[in-house]
Design a protein around this motif. Structure first.
Motif, PDB file in Angstrom:
ATOM      1  N   GLY A  77       0.818  -1.220   0.000  1.00  0.00           N
ATOM      2  CA  GLY A  77       0.000   0.000   0.000  1.00  0.00           C
ATOM      3  C   GLY A  77       0.846   1.262   0.000  1.00  0.00           C
ATOM      4  O   GLY A  77       1.834   1.368   0.722  1.00  0.00           O
ATOM      5  N   LYS A  78       0.438   2.217  -0.853  1.00  0.00           N
ATOM      6  CA  LYS A  78       1.091   3.524  -0.898  1.00  0.00           C
ATOM      7  C   LYS A  78       0.205   4.510  -0.157  1.00  0.00           C
ATOM      8  O   LYS A  78      -1.027   4.365  -0.174  1.00  0.00           O
ATOM      9  CB  LYS A  78       1.161   3.985  -2.366  1.00  0.00           C
ATOM     10  N   LEU A  79       0.790   5.549   0.454  1.00  0.00           N
ATOM     11  CA  LEU A  79      -0.014   6.572   1.121  1.00  0.00           C
ATOM     12  C   LEU A  79      -1.051   7.092   0.134  1.00  0.00           C
ATOM     13  O   LEU A  79      -0.713   7.364  -1.016  1.00  0.00           O
ATOM     14  CB  LEU A  79       0.886   7.708   1.606  1.00  0.00           C
ATOM     15  N   GLY A  80      -2.290   7.186   0.565  1.00  0.00           N
ATOM     16  CA  GLY A  80      -3.339   7.682  -0.323  1.00  0.00           C
ATOM     17  C   GLY A  80      -4.121   6.573  -1.012  1.00  0.00           C
ATOM     18  O   GLY A  80      -5.095   6.852  -1.694  1.00  0.00           O
ATOM     19  N   CYS A  81      -3.695   5.289  -0.828  1.00  0.00           N
ATOM     20  CA  CYS A  81      -4.445   4.213  -1.501  1.00  0.00           C
ATOM     21  C   CYS A  81      -5.806   4.005  -0.816  1.00  0.00           C
ATOM     22  O   CYS A  81      -6.008   4.420   0.329  1.00  0.00           O
ATOM     23  CB  CYS A  81      -3.639   2.907  -1.547  1.00  0.00           C
ATOM     24  N   ASP A  82      -6.739   3.377  -1.536  1.00  0.00           N
ATOM     25  CA  ASP A  82      -8.084   3.221  -0.992  1.00  0.00           C
ATOM     26  C   ASP A  82      -8.126   2.176   0.131  1.00  0.00           C
ATOM     27  O   ASP A  82      -7.156   1.434   0.325  1.00  0.00           O
ATOM     28  CB  ASP A  82      -9.091   2.876  -2.110  1.00  0.00           C
ATOM     29  N   ALA A 154     -16.536   8.126   0.723  1.00  0.00           N
ATOM     30  CA  ALA A 154     -15.313   8.775   1.217  1.00  0.00           C
ATOM     31  C   ALA A 154     -15.494   9.012   2.706  1.00  0.00           C
ATOM     32  O   ALA A 154     -16.579   9.412   3.160  1.00  0.00           O
ATOM     33  CB  ALA A 154     -15.096  10.085   0.485  1.00  0.00           C
ATOM     34  N   HIS A 155     -14.452   8.730   3.464  1.00  0.00           N
ATOM     35  CA  HIS A 155     -14.495   9.027   4.901  1.00  0.00           C
ATOM     36  C   HIS A 155     -13.733  10.336   5.093  1.00  0.00           C
ATOM     37  O   HIS A 155     -12.503  10.370   5.040  1.00  0.00           O
ATOM     38  CB  HIS A 155     -13.861   7.870   5.699  1.00  0.00           C
ATOM     39  N   GLN A 156     -14.524  11.408   5.309  1.00  0.00           N
ATOM     40  CA  GLN A 156     -13.927  12.753   5.285  1.00  0.00           C
ATOM     41  C   GLN A 156     -12.830  12.992   6.331  1.00  0.00           C
ATOM     42  O   GLN A 156     -11.766  13.497   5.991  1.00  0.00           O
ATOM     43  CB  GLN A 156     -15.023  13.803   5.428  1.00  0.00           C
ATOM     44  N   PRO A 157     -13.054  12.597   7.611  1.00  0.00           N
ATOM     45  CA  PRO A 157     -12.029  12.922   8.613  1.00  0.00           C
ATOM     46  C   PRO A 157     -10.654  12.343   8.285  1.00  0.00           C
ATOM     47  O   PRO A 157      -9.638  12.949   8.589  1.00  0.00           O
ATOM     48  CB  PRO A 157     -12.589  12.303   9.903  1.00  0.00           C
ATOM     49  N   THR A 158     -10.609  11.160   7.659  1.00  0.00           N
ATOM     50  CA  THR A 158      -9.302  10.560   7.349  1.00  0.00           C
ATOM     51  C   THR A 158      -8.894  10.824   5.899  1.00  0.00           C
ATOM     52  O   THR A 158      -7.743  10.634   5.531  1.00  0.00           O
ATOM     53  CB  THR A 158      -9.355   9.025   7.531  1.00  0.00           C
ATOM     54  N   GLY A 159      -9.869  11.200   5.068  1.00  0.00           N
ATOM     55  CA  GLY A 159      -9.582  11.415   3.642  1.00  0.00           C
ATOM     56  C   GLY A 159      -9.503  10.109   2.860  1.00  0.00           C
ATOM     57  O   GLY A 159      -9.065  10.109   1.712  1.00  0.00           O
ATOM     58  N   PHE A 160      -9.935   8.990   3.454  1.00  0.00           N
ATOM     59  CA  PHE A 160      -9.839   7.709   2.737  1.00  0.00           C
ATOM     60  C   PHE A 160     -11.022   7.503   1.802  1.00  0.00           C
ATOM     61  O   PHE A 160     -12.165   7.796   2.148  1.00  0.00           O
ATOM     62  CB  PHE A 160      -9.826   6.512   3.711  1.00  0.00           C
ATOM     63  N   GLN A 161     -10.712   6.926   0.648  1.00  0.00           N
ATOM     64  CA  GLN A 161     -11.742   6.442  -0.265  1.00  0.00           C
ATOM     65  C   GLN A 161     -11.983   4.985   0.150  1.00  0.00           C
ATOM     66  O   GLN A 161     -11.017   4.227   0.304  1.00  0.00           O
ATOM     67  CB  GLN A 161     -11.178   6.510  -1.695  1.00  0.00           C
ATOM     68  N   CYS A 162     -13.239   4.607   0.382  1.00  0.00           N
ATOM     69  CA  CYS A 162     -13.484   3.259   0.915  1.00  0.00           C
ATOM     70  C   CYS A 162     -14.369   2.448  -0.028  1.00  0.00           C
ATOM     71  O   CYS A 162     -15.329   2.986  -0.595  1.00  0.00           O
ATOM     72  CB  CYS A 162     -14.190   3.340   2.267  1.00  0.00           C
ATOM     73  N   ASP A 163     -14.068   1.184  -0.172  1.00  0.00           N
ATOM     74  CA  ASP A 163     -14.887   0.243  -0.958  1.00  0.00           C
ATOM     75  C   ASP A 163     -15.276  -0.908  -0.054  1.00  0.00           C
ATOM     76  O   ASP A 163     -14.414  -1.648   0.421  1.00  0.00           O
ATOM     77  CB  ASP A 163     -14.057  -0.332  -2.132  1.00  0.00           C
ATOM     78  N   LEU A 164     -16.583  -1.042   0.185  1.00  0.00           N
ATOM     79  CA  LEU A 164     -17.040  -2.167   1.016  1.00  0.00           C
ATOM     80  C   LEU A 164     -17.645  -3.239   0.132  1.00  0.00           C
ATOM     81  O   LEU A 164     -18.548  -2.958  -0.664  1.00  0.00           O
ATOM     82  CB  LEU A 164     -18.090  -1.675   2.022  1.00  0.00           C
TER      83      LEU A 164
END
Ligand code: UTP
Ligand code: MG
Length: 417
Positions: A77-82, A154-164
């Motif tokens: 994983g690279k910083l910024g990955c989903d 998108a989870h705003q507080p962490t800035g993560f893009q999430c796929d469930l």
């Protein structure tokens, strides 16, 4: 060591500068991994988002677990990955069966319209909850018609893009496999990080779905290449299966996903290739690979005859009838091959570029824009008529001045091989 959250043009320029300060290409690749890899804090945040989602999904499925998979946990994983997540309902299956209930979820899934329809409706319900009540969760999309249905947000507080996703155990197993490969030899992670970073810098990969090569495909291309070395750096998937013990046995939806879990059982051969040699040869290998007739198969560790006419065929490690790069079109594959050739040539010019204080050298030189990166906006016909990349031309000119005609001409012949 500075950390770069995303691979924006500004951060690529900072990375290029940082890499040019290193003494060797091996050091450059090690430095790149250290700079881009996920920090412990970042991984913890990813688990925290999973636990937040578990609390929401728990309202409907009290025994469920939300597990991360993919690059958040497979060591690439690279910083910024989903954040890829799977809704694991096994807890519910177990409880219902223990109570002897005839209406366990497993029973319903088997007798229902279809397993896929059940997965879609479960995800649809959770998607609505996340949208209504998920703290900091925005932009919720239910992408239920995909081959693997998912809820994206998108989870705003962490800035993560999430796929469930749900019902996606094979993908979980592939993450385990990649993690295992990453642990076997440190060169694996360095090479994967470099190739992923190089591909992103040239828009070979993209965060937007399309005909691009994915990071998962790139990782398997690196694994396959490392299986081809003499002696091989990585074992084949069949070898990992042969070493498995009885407790490793794993069959998912009819697919044999068995691999050894005890790394001590794996004996590696003595291969002393440097990272520089591996990077150079990776580009030469794929710059000349017969993609038109052969497929990539990490299970056998050998190229196989391509079973269908798609541009790029990389066999899914566990669902062996599937091609993980079916989406890739001929244009994108051509760009990849052209960039591999160009990068192989640029690496050969290392010494000359290193002597010049103002030009990036080694791996850093590979991150500079190339003519092929504009392929998305130019027609194939038009590109064929264009002169060689201005970058290559400038380099050739500078080589002629610094290294004399012979070096420059030898290099340009290699680049057009
Ligand atoms: P991703 O496309 O998110 O890839 O698929 P990734 O490895 O996490 O890389 P980035 O950083 O997000 O780009 C997540 C995981 O799903 C499985 C793989 O385990 C992959 O790591 N997967 C993906 C498959 O099993 N098959 C596929 O065709 C695609
Ligand atoms: Mg991912």
């Amino acid at each position: 060591m500075p950390k770069f959250k995303e691979q924006s043009p500004a951060s690529i320029s900072k990375i290029t500068q940082l890499l040019s300060e290193q003494d060797s290409i091996d050091e450059q690749l090690q430095c790149l991994t250290e700079t881009l890899q996920l920090t412990e804090e970042n991984v913890s945040l990813r688990f925290l988002v999973c636990s937040l989602l578990r609390d929401i999904a728990g309202a409907y499925f009290p025994e469920c677990i939300i597990r991360p998979f993919g690059s958040s946990v497979n060591s690439f994983g690279k910083l910024g990955c989903d954040v890829d997540m799977i809704l694991d309902l096994n807890g519910i299956y177990a409880t219902s069966q223990k109570k002897g209930s005839a209406l366990s979820l497993e029973y319903q899934v088997k007798r229902g319209a279809s397993e896929r329809a059940v997965t879609q409706s479960i995800l649809s319900v959770i998607g609505k909850c996340v949208d209504q009540f998920g703290p900091g969760c925005v932009g919720v999309q239910n992408i239920l018609q995909a081959r693997c249905p998912l809820v994206r947000f998108a989870h705003q507080p962490t800035g993560f893009q999430c796929d469930l996703t749900a019902n996606n155990r094979v993908a979980m197993k592939s993450s385990e496999l990649l993690f295992l490969y990453g642990q076997l030899d440190p060169r694996v992670r360095h090479l994967v990080f470099s190739v992923r970073c190089w591909a992103r810098a040239h828009s070979i990969t993209s965060s937007i779905p399309g005909a691009w090569i994915t990071n998962f495909s790139l990782t398997l291309l690196v694994v396959f290449f490392l299986q081809q070395r003499n002696p091989p750096i990585l074992p084949t998937l069949d070898q990992l299966k042969e070493l498995a013990g009885p407790s490793d046995k794993c069959v998912i939806e009819g697919n044999d996903c068995t691999i050894v879990s005890d790394l001590r059982k794996i004996t590696l051969q003595q291969n002393t290739d440097t990272l520089e040699e591996l990077l150079q040869e990776f580009f030469e290998f794929y710059g000349n690979f017969p993609f038109n007739k052969a497929s990539i198969n990490i299970r056998k560790g050998k190229e196989q005859t391509k079973p269908e006419t798609t541009a790029l065929y990389i066999q899914n490690p566990f669902e062996t009838t599937l091609n993980i790069s079916k989406n890739v079109n001929a244009t994108q594959l051509e760009r990849f091959v052209a960039l591999c050739r160009e990068s192989a040539w640029l690496l050969q010019q290392k010494e000359i570029l290193k002597q010049s204080s103002d030009s990036p050298w080694g791996f850093a030189a590979l991150l500079l824009p190339s003519v092929t990166s504009g392929a998305g906006v130019k027609s194939r016909r038009k590109r064929k008529l264009e002169p060689a990349s201005s970058r290559i031309k400038n380099l050739l000119d500078s080589l002629k001045i610094k290294g004399g005609e012979t070096v420059a001409e030898k290099g340009s012949t290699n680049a057009r091989r």
